[in-house]
Design an enzyme around this catalytic site. Structure first.
Site, PDB file in Angstrom:
ATOM      1  N   SER A  82     104.264 -37.879 -16.869  1.00  0.00           N
ATOM      2  CA  SER A  82     104.674 -37.174 -15.472  1.00  0.00           C
ATOM      3  C   SER A  82     103.923 -37.483 -14.292  1.00  0.00           C
ATOM      4  O   SER A  82     102.783 -38.243 -14.262  1.00  0.00           O
ATOM      5  CB  SER A  82     104.163 -35.589 -15.505  1.00  0.00           C
ATOM      6  OG  SER A  82     102.840 -35.498 -15.962  1.00  0.00           O
ATOM      7  N   GLN A  84     101.474 -36.862 -11.271  1.00  0.00           N
ATOM      8  CA  GLN A  84     100.368 -35.630 -11.666  1.00  0.00           C
ATOM      9  C   GLN A  84      99.271 -35.956 -10.865  1.00  0.00           C
ATOM     10  O   GLN A  84      99.176 -37.222 -10.326  1.00  0.00           O
ATOM     11  CB  GLN A  84     100.194 -35.543 -13.044  1.00  0.00           C
ATOM     12  CG  GLN A  84      99.467 -36.867 -13.723  1.00  0.00           C
ATOM     13  CD  GLN A  84      99.177 -36.758 -15.139  1.00  0.00           C
ATOM     14  OE1 GLN A  84      98.151 -36.559 -15.488  1.00  0.00           O
ATOM     15  NE2 GLN A  84     100.278 -36.525 -15.932  1.00  0.00           N
ATOM     16  N   HIS A  86      94.747 -34.745 -10.657  1.00  0.00           N
ATOM     17  CA  HIS A  86      93.819 -33.814 -11.416  1.00  0.00           C
ATOM     18  C   HIS A  86      92.950 -33.290 -10.338  1.00  0.00           C
ATOM     19  O   HIS A  86      92.373 -33.959  -9.459  1.00  0.00           O
ATOM     20  CB  HIS A  86      92.787 -34.802 -12.218  1.00  0.00           C
ATOM     21  CG  HIS A  86      93.656 -35.582 -13.340  1.00  0.00           C
ATOM     22  ND1 HIS A  86      94.240 -34.766 -14.390  1.00  0.00           N
ATOM     23  CD2 HIS A  86      93.519 -36.786 -13.759  1.00  0.00           C
ATOM     24  CE1 HIS A  86      94.937 -35.637 -15.143  1.00  0.00           C
ATOM     25  NE2 HIS A  86      94.488 -36.909 -14.698  1.00  0.00           N
ATOM     26  N   LYS A 109      88.724 -34.059 -13.986  1.00  0.00           N
ATOM     27  CA  LYS A 109      89.259 -34.926 -15.103  1.00  0.00           C
ATOM     28  C   LYS A 109      89.453 -36.247 -14.469  1.00  0.00           C
ATOM     29  O   LYS A 109      90.447 -36.775 -14.455  1.00  0.00           O
ATOM     30  CB  LYS A 109      90.507 -34.551 -15.572  1.00  0.00           C
ATOM     31  CG  LYS A 109      90.970 -35.292 -17.007  1.00  0.00           C
ATOM     32  CD  LYS A 109      92.308 -34.739 -17.442  1.00  0.00           C
ATOM     33  CE  LYS A 109      92.685 -35.300 -18.563  1.00  0.00           C
ATOM     34  NZ  LYS A 109      94.194 -34.943 -19.017  1.00  0.00           N
ATOM     35  N   GLU A 111      89.558 -40.411 -14.547  1.00  0.00           N
ATOM     36  CA  GLU A 111      90.065 -41.098 -15.766  1.00  0.00           C
ATOM     37  C   GLU A 111      90.183 -42.442 -15.564  1.00  0.00           C
ATOM     38  O   GLU A 111      90.385 -42.932 -14.212  1.00  0.00           O
ATOM     39  CB  GLU A 111      91.065 -40.444 -16.472  1.00  0.00           C
ATOM     40  CG  GLU A 111      92.582 -40.481 -15.565  1.00  0.00           C
ATOM     41  CD  GLU A 111      93.653 -39.898 -16.018  1.00  0.00           C
ATOM     42  OE1 GLU A 111      93.381 -38.725 -16.751  1.00  0.00           O
ATOM     43  OE2 GLU A 111      94.821 -40.464 -15.801  1.00  0.00           O
ATOM     44  N   HIS A 243      99.542 -40.014  -9.435  1.00  0.00           N
ATOM     45  CA  HIS A 243      99.726 -41.012 -10.586  1.00  0.00           C
ATOM     46  C   HIS A 243     100.650 -40.861 -11.537  1.00  0.00           C
ATOM     47  O   HIS A 243     100.879 -39.431 -11.854  1.00  0.00           O
ATOM     48  CB  HIS A 243      98.358 -41.460 -11.138  1.00  0.00           C
ATOM     49  CG  HIS A 243      97.557 -40.610 -12.076  1.00  0.00           C
ATOM     50  ND1 HIS A 243      96.732 -39.341 -11.222  1.00  0.00           N
ATOM     51  CD2 HIS A 243      97.378 -40.286 -13.079  1.00  0.00           C
ATOM     52  CE1 HIS A 243      96.338 -38.815 -12.256  1.00  0.00           C
ATOM     53  NE2 HIS A 243      96.811 -39.148 -13.409  1.00  0.00           N
ATOM     54  N   ARG A 262     101.167 -30.892 -12.274  1.00  0.00           N
ATOM     55  CA  ARG A 262     102.364 -31.883 -12.475  1.00  0.00           C
ATOM     56  C   ARG A 262     103.506 -31.516 -11.188  1.00  0.00           C
ATOM     57  O   ARG A 262     103.471 -30.354 -10.965  1.00  0.00           O
ATOM     58  CB  ARG A 262     102.801 -31.770 -13.643  1.00  0.00           C
ATOM     59  CG  ARG A 262     101.989 -32.070 -15.005  1.00  0.00           C
ATOM     60  CD  ARG A 262     102.695 -31.964 -16.367  1.00  0.00           C
ATOM     61  NE  ARG A 262     101.775 -32.258 -17.534  1.00  0.00           N
ATOM     62  CZ  ARG A 262     100.887 -31.687 -17.965  1.00  0.00           C
ATOM     63  NH1 ARG A 262     100.702 -30.387 -17.701  1.00  0.00           N
ATOM     64  NH2 ARG A 262     100.151 -32.231 -19.066  1.00  0.00           N
ATOM     65  N   LYS A 268     107.643 -30.381 -18.573  1.00  0.00           N
ATOM     66  CA  LYS A 268     106.456 -29.300 -18.242  1.00  0.00           C
ATOM     67  C   LYS A 268     106.553 -28.361 -17.217  1.00  0.00           C
ATOM     68  O   LYS A 268     107.013 -28.768 -16.228  1.00  0.00           O
ATOM     69  CB  LYS A 268     105.263 -30.013 -18.956  1.00  0.00           C
ATOM     70  CG  LYS A 268     105.150 -30.454 -20.142  1.00  0.00           C
ATOM     71  CD  LYS A 268     103.494 -31.113 -20.345  1.00  0.00           C
ATOM     72  CE  LYS A 268     103.491 -32.097 -21.795  1.00  0.00           C
ATOM     73  NZ  LYS A 268     102.181 -32.596 -21.954  1.00  0.00           N
TER      74      LYS A 268
END
Length: 385
Positions: A82, A84, A86, A109, A111, A243, A262, A268
């Site tokens: 997706s 999305q 954070h 989050k 990453e 991203h 998302r 979802k």
């Protein structure tokens, strides 16, 4: 006089971890998936890889949804994840308090994705000039966002302040992400009928449309940087940055959290208003990390987050290397080859493809290669220790 009691602290030893696998539908299927192979080898059991089953992620760490029995992850991506972002620490506390069933924890989050194969991703917004090129060169986008928003972009010049540009970008992107599905379908259909040679972005859009028909995330691709990582290159993703991973295999290291907002390329739950309001709207190509050599065999990838860093070690036959003791724990994963791991006053641990080892803090590790060995270590970012 009381007797003095001296307690001895027992030295913790490395522990071999048995990891969890996730079978999301975007994963590569069967033996095409490196995740499937690693999971089968890591389990120590005669696990049969199902030929038509997707194997998306193998998880190492302390995440409640997939702990290592006794964080980080390997991804095998066949279909786009997706679009999305954070949320940062401040926003995530608000979201968790107001919607705990959706945003299930209070942690952020950050990453990083480290490519194992050629790896495609979307990350951050394109530059102002690229955005103008989209508005002028892709009439279908103007149909989606409207002439007023499109004119605001084309009228921006080099004297426009950063905040003005962000305001215009926020407006046009929010309008795009709010478009109805039937309009998206018409616009993509129009693009498919073009007789001229398509740009790389247009070809990507058509590829994604086959994966997610009538999804506005397909059109959002024009607004985001299309990044192709070569093996050994890494991309880090800060809070509030849009991203999407598209294809390939990577090591992914992150803080432990489930908080994802998302807005496209997904079946979802979507939260378009939150995503469009939280983004930084910074423009420009993301930084690609190449790794900093620590010795002839090891590179370190250090994103600007205090939670983690990643070392990649490639050892030829009969070579040895030392990972010095650090003040935080580490997790090692072996991607290929054979070797041994030794710490002071302990027996050798056998290393082979699929081995995942937890190493306690303040532990020096010596790695010896038997046959060409490639392994990765994830630990707390040493810049912040």
């Amino acid at each position: 006089m009381g007797e003095k009691v001296v307690e001895s602290k027992k030295k913790l030893l490395p522990q071999r971890l048995r990891c969890s696998v996730q079978n999301y539908d975007w994963g590569k299927v069967g033996k095409e998936s490196q995740v499937a192979r690693l999971f089968s080898l890591n389990s120590g059991l005669d696990i049969v890889v199902v030929v038509d089953k997707p194997y998306a992620e193998i998880w190492m760490g302390t995440h409640d949804s997939g702990p290592s029995f006794n964080g980080w992850t390997v991804l095998s991506v066949a279909k786009a994840l997706s679009i999305q972002a954070h949320p940062d620490k401040e926003l995530v506390r608000t979201l968790h308090d107001s919607h705990p069933s959706i945003y299930k924890d209070g942690n952020h989050k950050p990453e990083m994705a480290l490519a194992l194969t050629e790896f495609e991703a979307l990350c951050g917004f394109v530059s102002l000039q690229e955005l103008k090129d989209v508005i002028c060169g892709v009439p279908e986008i103007v149909e989606l966002v409207g002439n007023v928003n499109a004119d605001q972009v084309t009228h921006l010049d080099k004297h426009a302040g950063v905040e003005r540009v962000k305001t215009v970008l926020r407006s046009i992107f929010t309008q795009l992400m709010s478009v109805e599905k039937d309009i998206v379908s018409e616009v993509v259909s129009s693009m498919e009928k073009k007789v001229r040679q398509l740009t790389d972005k247009e070809e990507l859009v058509l590829r994604l449309e086959k994966q997610y028909p009538n999804d506005i995330g397909v059109a959002a691709t024009f607004f985001l940087n299309y990044v192709i990582l070569n093996p050994g290159e890494a991309l880090y993703l800060g809070a509030n940055e849009p991203h999407a991973y598209l294809s390939g295999e990577c090591m992914e290291c992150m803080a432990t959290s489930d908080n994802v907002v998302r807005a496209g390329l997904t079946p979802k739950l979507r939260d378009v208003p939150t995503l469009c309001s939280m983004l930084t709207y910074k423009q420009g190509h993301p930084e690609i990390l190449q790794g900093i050599p620590l010795d002839p065999y090891t590179k370190r990838y250090s994103p600007p987050f205090d939670e983690f860093e990643v070392d990649c070690c490639v050892l030829p036959q009969r070579a040895t290397t030392v990972f010095p003791a650090i003040s935080g724990p580490s997790i090692f994963i072996v991607m290929c080859g054979q070797g041994t791991m030794q710490m002071e006053s302990s027996n050798n641990e056998e290393l082979k493809e699929g081995s995942v080892i937890f190493v306690p803090a303040d532990t020096q590790i010596t790695i010896a290669c038997i046959s060409d060995l490639q392994l990765y270590r994830a630990g707390v970012n040493s810049k912040f220790l």
